[in-house]
Design a protein around this motif. Structure first.
Motif, PDB file in Angstrom:
ATOM      1  N   HIS A 109       0.772  -1.030   0.054  1.00 19.15           N
ATOM      2  CA  HIS A 109       0.054   0.172  -0.003  1.00 19.15           C
ATOM      3  C   HIS A 109       0.903   1.122   0.245  1.00 19.15           C
ATOM      4  N   TYR A 110       2.102   1.271   0.461  1.00 21.57           N
ATOM      5  CA  TYR A 110       3.149   2.356   0.645  1.00 21.57           C
ATOM      6  C   TYR A 110       4.556   1.715   0.076  1.00 21.57           C
ATOM      7  N   ARG A 111       4.931   2.963  -0.520  1.00 26.00           N
ATOM      8  CA  ARG A 111       6.370   2.725  -1.107  1.00 26.00           C
ATOM      9  C   ARG A 111       7.278   3.468  -0.153  1.00 26.00           C
ATOM     10  N   LEU A 112       8.458   2.807   0.274  1.00 19.74           N
ATOM     11  CA  LEU A 112       9.600   3.581   1.027  1.00 19.74           C
ATOM     12  C   LEU A 112      10.850   3.707  -0.087  1.00 19.74           C
ATOM     13  N   GLN A 113      11.174   4.958  -0.047  1.00 22.64           N
ATOM     14  CA  GLN A 113      12.371   5.415  -1.006  1.00 22.64           C
ATOM     15  C   GLN A 113      13.395   5.827  -0.088  1.00 22.64           C
ATOM     16  N   VAL A 114      14.642   5.369   0.011  1.00 24.50           N
ATOM     17  CA  VAL A 114      15.800   5.919   1.000  1.00 24.50           C
ATOM     18  C   VAL A 114      16.949   6.220   0.218  1.00 24.50           C
ATOM     19  N   SER A 115      17.646   7.331   0.438  1.00 21.62           N
ATOM     20  CA  SER A 115      18.642   7.767  -0.042  1.00 21.62           C
ATOM     21  C   SER A 115      19.834   7.807   0.952  1.00 21.62           C
ATOM     22  N   TYR A 166       5.821   6.899   0.294  1.00 20.81           N
ATOM     23  CA  TYR A 166       4.607   7.293  -0.774  1.00 20.81           C
ATOM     24  C   TYR A 166       3.456   6.369  -0.466  1.00 20.81           C
ATOM     25  N   GLU A 167       2.157   6.941  -0.538  1.00 29.24           N
ATOM     26  CA  GLU A 167       0.920   6.277  -0.597  1.00 29.24           C
ATOM     27  C   GLU A 167       0.500   6.536  -1.988  1.00 29.24           C
ATOM     28  N   ASP A 168       0.646   5.383  -2.886  1.00 30.14           N
ATOM     29  CA  ASP A 168       0.342   5.710  -4.311  1.00 30.14           C
ATOM     30  C   ASP A 168       1.204   6.861  -4.805  1.00 30.14           C
ATOM     31  N   LYS A 169       1.064   7.911  -5.194  1.00 27.59           N
ATOM     32  CA  LYS A 169       1.976   8.774  -5.802  1.00 27.59           C
ATOM     33  C   LYS A 169       2.019   9.882  -4.856  1.00 27.59           C
ATOM     34  N   ARG A 196       3.456  11.654  -1.410  1.00 26.35           N
ATOM     35  CA  ARG A 196       4.425  11.694  -0.338  1.00 26.35           C
ATOM     36  C   ARG A 196       3.678  11.881   0.919  1.00 26.35           C
ATOM     37  N   VAL A 197       3.666  11.081   1.773  1.00 25.76           N
ATOM     38  CA  VAL A 197       2.963  11.221   3.194  1.00 25.76           C
ATOM     39  C   VAL A 197       3.951  11.430   4.077  1.00 25.76           C
ATOM     40  N   VAL A 198       5.238  10.945   3.937  1.00 29.88           N
ATOM     41  CA  VAL A 198       6.290  11.087   5.230  1.00 29.88           C
ATOM     42  C   VAL A 198       7.573  11.453   4.418  1.00 29.88           C
ATOM     43  N   THR A 199       8.121  12.300   4.956  1.00 29.36           N
ATOM     44  CA  THR A 199       9.762  12.457   4.510  1.00 29.36           C
ATOM     45  C   THR A 199      10.570  12.686   5.941  1.00 29.36           C
ATOM     46  N   ARG A 228      26.152  -2.955  11.850  1.00 29.29           N
ATOM     47  CA  ARG A 228      25.602  -2.290  12.917  1.00 29.29           C
ATOM     48  C   ARG A 228      24.831  -0.985  12.716  1.00 29.29           C
ATOM     49  N   ALA A 229      25.578  -0.401  11.665  1.00 25.56           N
ATOM     50  CA  ALA A 229      24.884   1.016  11.064  1.00 25.56           C
ATOM     51  C   ALA A 229      23.615   0.722  10.483  1.00 25.56           C
ATOM     52  N   ALA A 230      23.597  -0.328   9.655  1.00 25.20           N
ATOM     53  CA  ALA A 230      22.249  -0.481   8.997  1.00 25.20           C
ATOM     54  C   ALA A 230      21.115  -0.924   9.775  1.00 25.20           C
ATOM     55  N   GLN A 231      21.562  -1.707  11.010  1.00 25.24           N
ATOM     56  CA  GLN A 231      20.503  -1.934  11.871  1.00 25.24           C
ATOM     57  C   GLN A 231      19.974  -0.487  12.611  1.00 25.24           C
ATOM     58  N   SER A 232      20.920   0.196  12.943  1.00 24.48           N
ATOM     59  CA  SER A 232      20.657   1.341  13.845  1.00 24.48           C
ATOM     60  C   SER A 232      19.999   2.326  12.948  1.00 24.48           C
ATOM     61  N   VAL A 233      20.213   2.393  11.786  1.00 24.74           N
ATOM     62  CA  VAL A 233      19.522   3.445  10.850  1.00 24.74           C
ATOM     63  C   VAL A 233      17.885   2.864  10.457  1.00 24.74           C
ATOM     64  N   ALA A 234      17.962   1.425  10.378  1.00 25.88           N
ATOM     65  CA  ALA A 234      16.612   1.080   9.839  1.00 25.88           C
ATOM     66  C   ALA A 234      15.643   1.215  11.152  1.00 25.88           C
ATOM     67  N   ASP A 235      16.138   1.071  12.262  1.00 27.89           N
ATOM     68  CA  ASP A 235      15.455   1.101  13.591  1.00 27.89           C
ATOM     69  C   ASP A 235      14.884   2.591  13.648  1.00 27.89           C
ATOM     70  N   GLU A 236      15.817   3.476  13.396  1.00 32.31           N
ATOM     71  CA  GLU A 236      15.443   4.734  13.403  1.00 32.31           C
ATOM     72  C   GLU A 236      14.164   5.186  12.490  1.00 32.31           C
ATOM     73  N   ILE A 237      14.632   4.670  11.344  1.00 30.16           N
ATOM     74  CA  ILE A 237      13.366   4.990  10.234  1.00 30.16           C
ATOM     75  C   ILE A 237      12.064   4.186  10.768  1.00 30.16           C
ATOM     76  N   ARG A 238      12.188   2.964  11.045  1.00 31.03           N
ATOM     77  CA  ARG A 238      11.046   2.412  11.767  1.00 31.03           C
ATOM     78  C   ARG A 238      10.365   3.155  12.757  1.00 31.03           C
ATOM     79  N   ASN A 239      11.078   3.691  13.706  1.00 27.78           N
ATOM     80  CA  ASN A 239      10.350   4.468  14.679  1.00 27.78           C
ATOM     81  C   ASN A 239       9.697   5.737  14.187  1.00 27.78           C
ATOM     82  N   ARG A 240      10.393   6.407  13.110  1.00 29.67           N
ATOM     83  CA  ARG A 240       9.620   7.558  12.416  1.00 29.67           C
ATOM     84  C   ARG A 240       8.423   7.167  11.914  1.00 29.67           C
ATOM     85  N   LEU A 241       8.462   6.090  11.291  1.00 33.76           N
ATOM     86  CA  LEU A 241       7.323   5.750  10.377  1.00 33.76           C
ATOM     87  C   LEU A 241       6.364   5.128  11.534  1.00 33.76           C
TER      88      LEU A 241
END
Length: 144
Positions: free
Chosen positions: A39-45, A75-78, A80-83, A111-124
């Motif tokens: 239902h959503y699409r997550l783009q990460v830079s 994104y929800e469809d096209k 952008r709902v969160v940045t 360890r950095a990948a897991q920490s960054v993923a956790d932060e993104i998950r918390n914000r979402l």
């Protein structure tokens, strides 16, 4: 909220560090695997800068600092709902053995990948929690 996060498609990222981050995000958002009907699409830079610090008398580094700069869009469809964007800094020591340095660098990126993923998950999760509150206050039925 958890059911909403399980419908997020995580877009591929370049490089080994990007793959580590994507895998960590997939596990954090939906441990059962990628959604069949996202239902959503997550783009990460992801931008990574490494600098050597703490030099010895012979000008060889004894410490490496790795700075992760992240920007993400949900994104929800096209639409952008969160940045969001943030940075995280990690470091490790250089040792005399070459293999130990390779292992330390590999470990810091995991360890950095897991920490960054956790932060993104918390914000979402904060976004979806707030969205559920808004829907409840408006009398709309929350998502299953």
């Amino acid at each position: 909220m958890l059911s909403e996060m399980a419908t997020i498609q995580v877009m591929p990222l370049a490089d080994r560090e990007g793959q580590l981050l994507r895998n960590a995000l997939l596990t954090d958002l939906n441990p059962r695997g990628e959604p069949v009907n996202p239902h959503y699409r997550l783009q990460v830079s992801l931008t990574i800068n490494e600098t050597q610090q703490a030099l010895r008398k012979d000008d060889t580094a004894t410490r490496n600092v790795v700075n992760y700069s992240i920007t993400f869009w949900l994104y929800e469809d096209k639409t952008r709902v969160v940045t969001g964007s943030f940075s995280q800094m990690f470091s490790y020591d250089f040792l005399e053995q070459h293999y130990a340095n390779i292992s330390a660098a590999d470990d810091i990126h995991h360890r950095a990948a897991q920490s960054v993923a956790d932060e993104i998950r918390n914000r979402l999760a904060a976004y979806f929690g707030k969205a559920a509150d808004v829907k409840a206050a408006s009398g709309a039925k929350p998502a299953p």
